[in-house]
Design a protein around this motif. Structure first.
Motif, PDB file in Angstrom:
ATOM      1  N   ASP A 118       0.855  -1.188   0.000  1.00 22.32           N
ATOM      2  CA  ASP A 118       0.000   0.000   0.000  1.00 22.32           C
ATOM      3  C   ASP A 118       0.899   1.249   0.000  1.00 22.32           C
ATOM      4  N   ASN A 119       0.997   1.893  -1.167  1.00 18.93           N
ATOM      5  CA  ASN A 119       1.873   3.070  -1.276  1.00 18.93           C
ATOM      6  C   ASN A 119       1.401   4.240  -0.423  1.00 18.93           C
ATOM      7  N   SER A 120       0.116   4.228  -0.022  1.00 13.00           N
ATOM      8  CA  SER A 120      -0.456   5.340   0.751  1.00 13.00           C
ATOM      9  C   SER A 120      -0.639   4.977   2.215  1.00 13.00           C
ATOM     10  N   ILE A 121       0.052   3.991   2.705  1.00 15.49           N
ATOM     11  CA  ILE A 121      -0.298   3.390   3.994  1.00 15.49           C
ATOM     12  C   ILE A 121      -0.380   4.394   5.146  1.00 15.49           C
ATOM     13  N   ALA A 122       0.443   5.435   5.117  1.00 19.24           N
ATOM     14  CA  ALA A 122       0.421   6.386   6.242  1.00 19.24           C
ATOM     15  C   ALA A 122      -1.005   6.860   6.527  1.00 19.24           C
ATOM     16  N   ASP A 123      -1.742   7.147   5.460  1.00 17.62           N
ATOM     17  CA  ASP A 123      -3.089   7.692   5.646  1.00 17.62           C
ATOM     18  C   ASP A 123      -4.127   6.614   5.951  1.00 17.62           C
ATOM     19  N   ASN A 124      -3.727   5.362   5.949  1.00 18.63           N
ATOM     20  CA  ASN A 124      -4.665   4.272   6.271  1.00 18.63           C
ATOM     21  C   ASN A 124      -4.399   3.663   7.642  1.00 18.63           C
ATOM     22  N   LEU A 125      -3.345   4.144   8.306  1.00 20.77           N
ATOM     23  CA  LEU A 125      -2.962   3.527   9.585  1.00 20.77           C
ATOM     24  C   LEU A 125      -4.007   3.742  10.673  1.00 20.77           C
ATOM     25  N   PHE A 126      -4.605   4.929  10.694  1.00 19.96           N
ATOM     26  CA  PHE A 126      -5.581   5.226  11.751  1.00 19.96           C
ATOM     27  C   PHE A 126      -6.682   4.153  11.754  1.00 19.96           C
ATOM     28  N   GLU A 127      -7.222   3.889  10.555  1.00 17.68           N
ATOM     29  CA  GLU A 127      -8.296   2.897  10.431  1.00 17.68           C
ATOM     30  C   GLU A 127      -7.799   1.498  10.816  1.00 17.68           C
ATOM     31  N   MET A 128      -6.575   1.193  10.431  1.00 10.83           N
ATOM     32  CA  MET A 128      -6.028  -0.129  10.784  1.00 10.83           C
ATOM     33  C   MET A 128      -5.877  -0.258  12.302  1.00 10.83           C
ATOM     34  N   PHE A 129      -5.452   0.830  12.945  1.00 12.00           N
ATOM     35  CA  PHE A 129      -5.327   0.800  14.415  1.00 12.00           C
ATOM     36  C   PHE A 129      -6.695   0.564  15.056  1.00 12.00           C
ATOM     37  N   GLN A 130      -7.734   1.187  14.493  1.00 10.93           N
ATOM     38  CA  GLN A 130      -9.092   0.954  15.011  1.00 10.93           C
ATOM     39  C   GLN A 130      -9.473  -0.511  14.861  1.00 10.93           C
ATOM     40  N   LYS A 131      -9.141  -1.081  13.680  1.00 10.96           N
ATOM     41  CA  LYS A 131      -9.529  -2.484  13.417  1.00 10.96           C
ATOM     42  C   LYS A 131      -8.886  -3.449  14.399  1.00 10.96           C
ATOM     43  N   MET A 166       5.142  11.648   5.783  1.00  9.44           N
ATOM     44  CA  MET A 166       5.233  10.535   6.728  1.00  9.44           C
ATOM     45  C   MET A 166       4.431  10.866   7.986  1.00  9.44           C
ATOM     46  N   LEU A 167       3.764   9.859   8.533  1.00  9.11           N
ATOM     47  CA  LEU A 167       3.016  10.049   9.779  1.00  9.11           C
ATOM     48  C   LEU A 167       3.494   9.046  10.823  1.00  9.11           C
ATOM     49  N   ALA A 168       3.471   9.495  12.090  1.00  9.82           N
ATOM     50  CA  ALA A 168       3.677   8.581  13.214  1.00  9.82           C
ATOM     51  C   ALA A 168       2.301   8.358  13.833  1.00  9.82           C
ATOM     52  N   VAL A 169       1.852   7.118  13.844  1.00  7.58           N
ATOM     53  CA  VAL A 169       0.520   6.811  14.392  1.00  7.58           C
ATOM     54  C   VAL A 169       0.709   5.887  15.598  1.00  7.58           C
ATOM     55  N   GLU A 170       0.040   6.237  16.699  1.00  6.64           N
ATOM     56  CA  GLU A 170       0.199   5.427  17.913  1.00  6.64           C
ATOM     57  C   GLU A 170      -1.143   5.165  18.577  1.00  6.64           C
ATOM     58  N   GLY A 171      -1.178   4.092  19.345  1.00  4.31           N
ATOM     59  CA  GLY A 171      -2.402   3.757  20.067  1.00  4.31           C
ATOM     60  C   GLY A 171      -2.051   2.900  21.258  1.00  4.31           C
ATOM     61  N   VAL A 172      -3.027   2.772  22.179  1.00  6.17           N
ATOM     62  CA  VAL A 172      -2.797   2.049  23.424  1.00  6.17           C
ATOM     63  C   VAL A 172      -3.573   0.738  23.389  1.00  6.17           C
ATOM     64  N   ARG A 173      -2.927  -0.335  23.833  1.00  5.85           N
ATOM     65  CA  ARG A 173      -3.620  -1.634  23.929  1.00  5.85           C
ATOM     66  C   ARG A 173      -4.401  -1.698  25.231  1.00  5.85           C
ATOM     67  N   CYS A 174      -5.703  -1.923  25.146  1.00  6.86           N
ATOM     68  CA  CYS A 174      -6.520  -1.963  26.359  1.00  6.86           C
ATOM     69  C   CYS A 174      -6.911  -3.365  26.772  1.00  6.86           C
ATOM     70  N   LEU A 175      -6.977  -4.285  25.843  1.00  9.72           N
ATOM     71  CA  LEU A 175      -7.388  -5.673  26.186  1.00  9.72           C
ATOM     72  C   LEU A 175      -6.282  -6.648  25.807  1.00  9.72           C
TER      73      LEU A 175
END
Ligand SMILES: C[S@@+](CC[C@H](N)C(=O)[O-])C[C@H]1O[C@@H](n2cnc3c(N)ncnc32)[C@H](O)[C@@H]1O
Length: 269
Positions: A174-187, A260-269
């Motif tokens: 995915d050449n555009s992955i930076a802009d798709n990371l947010f959704e992937m983190f949600q998934k 480039m984007l840095a995308v982060e999230g917290v694991r809750c479960l």
């Protein structure tokens, strides 16, 4: 998902390790540098030759634990040769799709790696398993569709670049992955997801301007060999792109911005 094709195409040739070696935690993984603290356990997946990983180990110190994993044994060998004396730092050959860790790390990170995979969501799930509950995943990646040069580079380089993106997409990357990371983190169930822009901007004001601009002059012949074998470009065309781009870098180039984007999230479960 043709992971085999992506694997073959992601394989890094010797020449490009110059780019990896010149990276540091401070100049190439800024968001991680901001959130690291002494004593943390960190997993750096797709660590390449370990230049950034070493910087991570220096910050977390001898009471921390830093593991760099890469699927390319040659790069892991180089990483060990260059950085093995840093306390608390370990390098292992391993696959992001098959990480042998469960809830062990405070932060699991990958920089410039998911863009080389045909199944980045599966990789993100594996990274999530390796992080502790309450720990963080931090991914840094590009959107190659949003690159910009000022002024435009020679048409031979634009031709190479466009073939490069097609060659990557054909392998499922995915050449555009930076802009798709947010959704992937949600998934994968991440919470508190945040995005920090970390575009790589190079202008003539930088002391190593030629080196940083040169990433595409180096990429043309090294990836060009693979792309020619796969029928995406001729040798003549990629050598022309390299030559004309090198001349343009010296005479005309003003800036390069790699989105480039840095995308982060917290694991809750
Ligand atoms: C562009 S390099 C990035 C290296 C380093 N993280 C950096 O930011 O400079 C991408 C790295 O991902 C590694 N890689 C690709 N596919 C992988 C996989 N399936 N598992 C682990 N590492 C992988 C490559 O071998 C390469 O070292």
């Amino acid at each position: 998902m043709d992971t085999k094709m992506a694997r073959n195409r992601a394989e890094l040739s010797g020449k490009l390790t110059n780019v990896l070696d010149s990276r540091t935690l401070a100049n190439s993984h800024q968001r991680l540098a901001e959130i690291l603290t002494e004593g943390m356990a960190i997993l750096d997946v797709g660590c390449g030759t370990g230049a950034i990983t070493r910087g991570i180990a220096e910050v977390v110190g001898p009471n921390g634990r830093v593991v760099g994993i890469d699927s390319n044994p040659k790069l892991i060998e180089k990483a060990r040769e260059a950085h093995s004396e840093t306390p608390g730092l370990f390098f292992e050959t391993g696959d992001i799709y098959n990480l042998p860790y469960e809830q062990q790390f405070d932060i699991v990170t990958s920089s410039r790696v998911l863009i080389w995979l045909s199944d980045p969501l599966k990789a993100l799930k594996m990274m999530t398993s390796a992080v502790k509950i309450g720990g963080r995943i931090l991914v840094v990646d590009y959107n190659h569709e949003k690159i910009s040069w000022e002024p435009q580079p020679p048409s031979s380089m634009l031709h190479f670049y466009s073939a490069y993106l097609k060659w990557r997409s054909e392998a499922g990357m995915d050449n555009s992955i930076a802009d798709n990371l947010f959704e992937m983190f949600q998934k994968v169930g991440m919470k508190d997801i945040t995005i920090t822009p970390q575009h790589e901007i190079t202008t003539r004001a930088y002391p190593n301007f030629q080196n940083r601009m040169g990433i595409w002059a180096d990429t043309a012949p090294s990836r060009g060999i693979q792309m020619e074998k796969d029928g995406f470009i001729t040798e003549k065309a990629y050598l022309k792109a390299e030559k004309e781009y090198r001349e343009w870098m010296v005479q005309d180039a003003q800036s390069l911005t790699m989105y480039m984007l840095a995308v982060e999230g917290v694991r809750c479960l």
